[in-house]
Design an enzyme around this catalytic site. Structure first.
Site, mmCIF file in Angstrom:
data_model
loop_
_atom_site.group_PDB
_atom_site.id
_atom_site.type_symbol
_atom_site.label_atom_id
_atom_site.label_comp_id
_atom_site.label_asym_id
_atom_site.label_seq_id
_atom_site.Cartn_x
_atom_site.Cartn_y
_atom_site.Cartn_z
ATOM 1 N N HIS A 126 96.836 31.846 142.366
ATOM 2 C CA HIS A 126 96.894 31.933 140.905
ATOM 3 C C HIS A 126 98.055 32.838 140.530
ATOM 4 O O HIS A 126 98.419 33.756 141.277
ATOM 5 C CB HIS A 126 95.571 32.529 140.411
ATOM 6 C CG HIS A 126 95.375 32.513 138.932
ATOM 7 N ND1 HIS A 126 95.983 33.421 138.078
ATOM 8 C CD2 HIS A 126 94.611 31.724 138.135
ATOM 9 C CE1 HIS A 126 95.606 33.190 136.844
ATOM 10 N NE2 HIS A 126 94.772 32.156 136.841
ATOM 11 N N GLN A 144 86.962 32.942 142.040
ATOM 12 C CA GLN A 144 86.378 31.602 142.125
ATOM 13 C C GLN A 144 85.287 31.493 143.185
ATOM 14 O O GLN A 144 84.744 30.407 143.389
ATOM 15 C CB GLN A 144 87.481 30.581 142.424
ATOM 16 C CG GLN A 144 88.549 30.480 141.354
ATOM 17 C CD GLN A 144 88.021 29.925 140.050
ATOM 18 O OE1 GLN A 144 87.101 29.096 140.028
ATOM 19 N NE2 GLN A 144 88.589 30.366 138.938
#
Length: 417
Positions: A134, A214
């Protein structure tokens, strides 16, 4: 999630319909269609108990924490620190003072970059990340390396979306100061071999930060078993409120790191000649924290403790397996990210369509998905695509909702092609 049982399967079936009753927003309709919420990778929905805990704080003991000489402050401080202890237990950290409150995963990573990074990364050193990270786990290290004269090394990812472990290992050397890797890829759903990642880094004396944003909503995480130096995640991806994050760090390491911000709670004593900083964890918690948010996260952890983790994981595994089966059978659909080990994420493209158009039309049918590059532009560039449609599942989703997604996609295809 409750992990007290040692059974290999849940003793009772996972009652998803009963679980859904705990989440008020799932009763909503969008354009007269039942909401099908498949954007859990971006943020998870909140059970009523979390909403109640936040409201109860503001209605009954709203006050600033620490040092208050009155009842409300005592009650707020107790609830705030109790929430820290709940996070400690949730991660199986050794000490509550190893848990630092932040605004989210992004700030947690930036804290480590600004504190540990600036103190430890020098010219000629290197930091290792992967190609699937990310942006929040790319840019802080990119900026740090530019400022320090260090090298940012990128571990390769194969066409299935998996970390090439031999390629990662080859990047490690005696000048590697830090490895920063996602536990799970937000864009692809890939589950990285984090225990092996940590062991390889430790073999060359490097520290390891794992981005668990996540991962934490899908299975229990044990930072002592992983033996990582830092672990970070966001409350809002764990069924808690936005604006709250966690930085776990090993006590000895946190003690050596300089403060990240200055003022308020992180100060022990101030004079115009010298300032003494507070002990852990307060050394890294300048200013008034998000008290209600921390209490809300504590309530989310309490809620998860009522669920059987094996049943949750089995249900989510069934969801993604079924979604993959439907995707493979869908003409013109290409799955992006087919790692052998992955969590409840289905990223895909439909031939002849743009992801944004697909997402917009699905929304008109009550189906909420995420479209775009998912703050992971480098891996999209590697795959030669502008972005994907991403459906991400949680334990309150159903097989019927998977069907609703693909019924919607059939309509989208007929409208766009």
């Amino acid at each position: 999630m409750n992990t007290s049982t040692t059974a290999s399967a849940p003793t009772t079936p996972f009652d998803v319909e009963r679980i859904r009753e705990d989440f008020p927003i799932l009763k909503r309709q969008i354009d007269a269609q039942p909401l099908v919420y498949l954007d859990n990778g971006a943020t998870t929905q909140k059970p009523q108990s979390v909403l109640d805990a936040i409201e109860h704080y503001y209605q009954h003991y709203n006050s600033n924490v620490h040092r208050g000489a009155h009842c409300l402050s005592d009650e707020a401080t107790h609830a705030f620190e109790q929430a820290r202890e709940k996070v400690r237990a949730f991660l199986n950290a050794r000490h509550a003072h190893e848990i630092i409150w932040t605004k989210g995963t992004t700030e947690s990573i930036n804290l480590v970059a600004a504190s540990f990074g600036k103190a430890e990364v020098q010219a000629g050193d290197n930091v290792v990340i992967s190609a699937m990270e990310h942006h929040s786990n790319i840019v802080p290290w990119q900026m740090l390396c530019e400022q320090a004269g260090a090298e940012l090394r990128i571990a390769p990812v194969n066409a299935k979306g998996e970390l090439v472990f031999d390629g990662y290992s080859a990047l490690l050397d005696s000048r590697t100061r830090l490895v920063a890797m996602a536990h799970v890829s937000n864009a692809l759903g890939t589950i990285n071999p984090v225990k092996k990642i940590v062991e390889a880094a430790q073999a060359v004396g490097a520290k390891v930060l794992l981005d668990g944003a996540q991962a934490v909503s899908h299975w229990p995480t044990d930072v002592q078993a992983l033996d990582c130096d830092f672990y970070v995640f966001s409350s809002h991806k764990l069924f808690g409120p936005t604006g709250v994050g966690i930085l776990y760090g090993k006590e000895a390491l946190l003690n050596t790191m300089p403060p990240y911000q200055f003022g308020g709670e992180m100060i022990e004593h101030v004079s115009f000649k010298r300032t003494l900083f507070n002990q852990l964890p307060y050394k890294f918690e300048a200013g008034t924290p998000n008290i209600a948010g921390a209490i809300g996260l504590g309530a989310a952890i309490d809620y998860l403790s009522t669920l059987e983790s094996t049943a949750v994981m089995a249900h989510e595994a069934e969801l993604i397996k079924y979604a993959h089966e439907r995707a493979i059978a869908f003409d013109g659909l290409t799955i992006v990210g087919e790692a052998e080990q992955k969590t409840s994420v289905l990223s895909f493209l439909i031939d002849g369509t743009h992801p944004h158009d697909v997402g917009t039309l699905l929304d008109q049918m009550g189906v909420a998905v995420r479209t775009g590059h998912h703050c992971a532009m480098p891996i999209m560039e590697q795959f030669g695509i502008p972005g994907t449609v991403r459906a991400s599942f949680s334990f309150y989703n159903t097989l019927d909702e998977v069907d609703a997604l693909f019924t919607g996609l059939e309509k989208v295809r007929s409208m766009l092609l």
